[in-house]
Design a protein around this motif. Structure first.
Motif, PDB file in Angstrom:
ATOM      1  N   GLY A   1       0.879  -1.184   0.123  1.00  0.00           N
ATOM      2  CA  GLY A   1      -0.080   0.165  -0.064  1.00  0.00           C
ATOM      3  C   GLY A   1       0.943   1.263  -0.026  1.00  0.00           C
ATOM      4  N   GLU A   2       2.024   1.055  -0.292  1.00  0.00           N
ATOM      5  CA  GLU A   2       2.994   2.452  -0.364  1.00  0.00           C
ATOM      6  C   GLU A   2       3.631   2.647  -1.696  1.00  0.00           C
ATOM      7  OE1 GLU A   2       4.492   2.870   4.202  1.00  0.00           O
ATOM      8  OE2 GLU A   2       5.043   1.226   3.075  1.00  0.00           O
ATOM      9  N   VAL A   3       4.209   3.696  -1.821  1.00  0.00           N
ATOM     10  CA  VAL A   3       4.940   4.007  -3.358  1.00  0.00           C
ATOM     11  C   VAL A   3       6.231   4.800  -2.865  1.00  0.00           C
ATOM     12  CG1 VAL A   3       2.972   4.214  -4.650  1.00  0.00           C
ATOM     13  CG2 VAL A   3       3.813   6.217  -3.496  1.00  0.00           C
ATOM     14  N   TYR A   4       7.199   4.588  -3.603  1.00  0.00           N
ATOM     15  CA  TYR A   4       8.434   5.357  -3.660  1.00  0.00           C
ATOM     16  C   TYR A   4       8.226   6.250  -4.632  1.00  0.00           C
ATOM     17  CZ  TYR A   4      10.576   0.926  -1.603  1.00  0.00           C
ATOM     18  OH  TYR A   4      10.865  -0.259  -0.979  1.00  0.00           O
ATOM     19  N   TRP A   5       8.561   7.653  -4.317  1.00  0.00           N
ATOM     20  CA  TRP A   5       8.515   8.623  -5.316  1.00  0.00           C
ATOM     21  C   TRP A   5       9.407   9.787  -5.301  1.00  0.00           C
ATOM     22  CZ3 TRP A   5       6.946  13.773  -4.048  1.00  0.00           C
ATOM     23  CH2 TRP A   5       6.488  13.779  -2.669  1.00  0.00           C
ATOM     24  N   ALA A   6       9.560  10.634  -6.033  1.00  0.00           N
ATOM     25  CA  ALA A   6      10.614  11.650  -6.072  1.00  0.00           C
ATOM     26  C   ALA A   6       9.893  12.546  -7.432  1.00  0.00           C
ATOM     27  CB  ALA A   6      12.128  11.154  -6.419  1.00  0.00           C
ATOM     28  N   GLN A   7      10.665  13.764  -7.207  1.00  0.00           N
ATOM     29  CA  GLN A   7      10.308  14.786  -8.230  1.00  0.00           C
ATOM     30  C   GLN A   7      11.818  15.248  -8.738  1.00  0.00           C
ATOM     31  OE1 GLN A   7       7.305  17.728  -7.738  1.00  0.00           O
ATOM     32  NE2 GLN A   7       8.067  18.955  -9.240  1.00  0.00           N
ATOM     33  N   TYR A   8      11.739  15.442 -10.378  1.00  0.00           N
ATOM     34  CA  TYR A   8      13.064  16.025 -10.789  1.00  0.00           C
ATOM     35  C   TYR A   8      13.054  17.003 -11.811  1.00  0.00           C
ATOM     36  CZ  TYR A   8      14.862  11.570  -9.240  1.00  0.00           C
ATOM     37  OH  TYR A   8      14.896  10.444  -8.364  1.00  0.00           O
ATOM     38  N   ARG A   9      13.819  18.048 -12.024  1.00  0.00           N
ATOM     39  CA  ARG A   9      13.941  18.806 -13.072  1.00  0.00           C
ATOM     40  C   ARG A   9      15.339  18.286 -14.023  1.00  0.00           C
ATOM     41  NH1 ARG A   9      16.287  21.968  -9.172  1.00  0.00           N
ATOM     42  NH2 ARG A   9      18.322  22.793  -9.582  1.00  0.00           N
ATOM     43  N   PHE A  10      15.362  19.106 -15.139  1.00  0.00           N
ATOM     44  CA  PHE A  10      16.525  18.669 -16.045  1.00  0.00           C
ATOM     45  C   PHE A  10      17.524  19.775 -16.119  1.00  0.00           C
ATOM     46  CE2 PHE A  10      14.248  14.622 -16.206  1.00  0.00           C
ATOM     47  CZ  PHE A  10      14.907  13.658 -16.335  1.00  0.00           C
TER      48      PHE A  10
END
Length: 232
Positions: free
Chosen positions: A121-130
């Motif tokens: 019931g969980e997720v690994y997540w992250a946000q990126y720019r380039f």
């Protein structure tokens, strides 16, 4: 450019890649149960196709996680063995970084939200720019409930967490984008050039979850302890 041999086994598919200059060749195998048996034959095929030996590589890269507990251990263990045998440095690469790069390359996204199913019931997540074609973490990798994923702005989303928990991600995205050794190799080449390597003995998986699974007895003990904790 260095010769980078890369291994990625953090999800249901296992992949290996060999980066030589600007060219990359790879192999892919599906079936999480066969990762440990599939990796070495794929590596042998890649080296044979390129006409080189392991010792001709400059480094061994691996997807260090987050991802499947068994999968990231497999990639790390194989990379350790190859690095030790070939007297080569190892390069750990965060799997979510590789997914972001794949989304950028395949869909032209400049802002990327990566969501990888962590099960339970969980997720690994992250946000990126380039910047200059490489991912830079805006929000670093974390583990949370799908409902707690809170990106900044309106990034393009990718990863199998989008389909596994579709109700939490109504906008959808590119659920088919997953970690692959090709992007592991490309990111590792940049890290290698910058001197960001480790010895075979220093290579470790990246875990965001302290414990992957509890036994039934442990779950009963935890449930019994909750009322006592609340009254303390």
């Amino acid at each position: 450019m260095p010769n980078i041999l890369a291994i990625e086994t953090s999800s249901e598919t296992a992949s290996c890649a060999l980066l030589r200059g600007d060219a990359v060749i790879s192999r892919l195998s599906s079936g999480v149960r066969t990762h440990s048996q599939a990796v070495l034959p794929m590596i042998q095929e890649l080296l044979a196709e390129a006409g080189i030996a392991l010792q001709d590589c400059d480094a061994v890269a691996y997807g260090s996680g987050p991802g499947s507990f068994t999968g990231v251990r497999t990639a790390c263990g194989v990379a350790q063995g190859l690095a030790f045998g070939g007297k080569l440095p190892a390069v750990p690469v965060v799997t979510l970084d590789a997914m972001a790069l794949a989304c950028h390359q395949q869909h032209g996204a400049a802002e990327v939200l990566v969501v990888l199913d962590a099960r339970m019931g969980e997720v690994y997540w992250a946000q990126y720019r380039f910047e200059n074609g490489m991912p830079v973490a805006v929000l670093p990798p974390v583990l949370s409930a799908p409902a707690d994923v809170q990106p900044q702005g309106a990034p393009v989303a990718c990863g199998n967490g989008l389909s596994a928990y579709a109700e939490a991600f109504p906008a959808g995205g590119f659920a088919e984008v997953m970690p692959h050794a090709e992007q592991i190799a490309q990111l590792a080449a940049v890290a290698f050039a910058a001197g960001r390597t480790v010895t075979a003995a220093e290579a470790q998986p990246l875990y965001l979850r302290n414990k992957v699974a509890y036994t039934q007895a442990e779950r009963r003990d935890m449930a019994a302890a909750k009322p006592a904790e609340g009254g303390a």
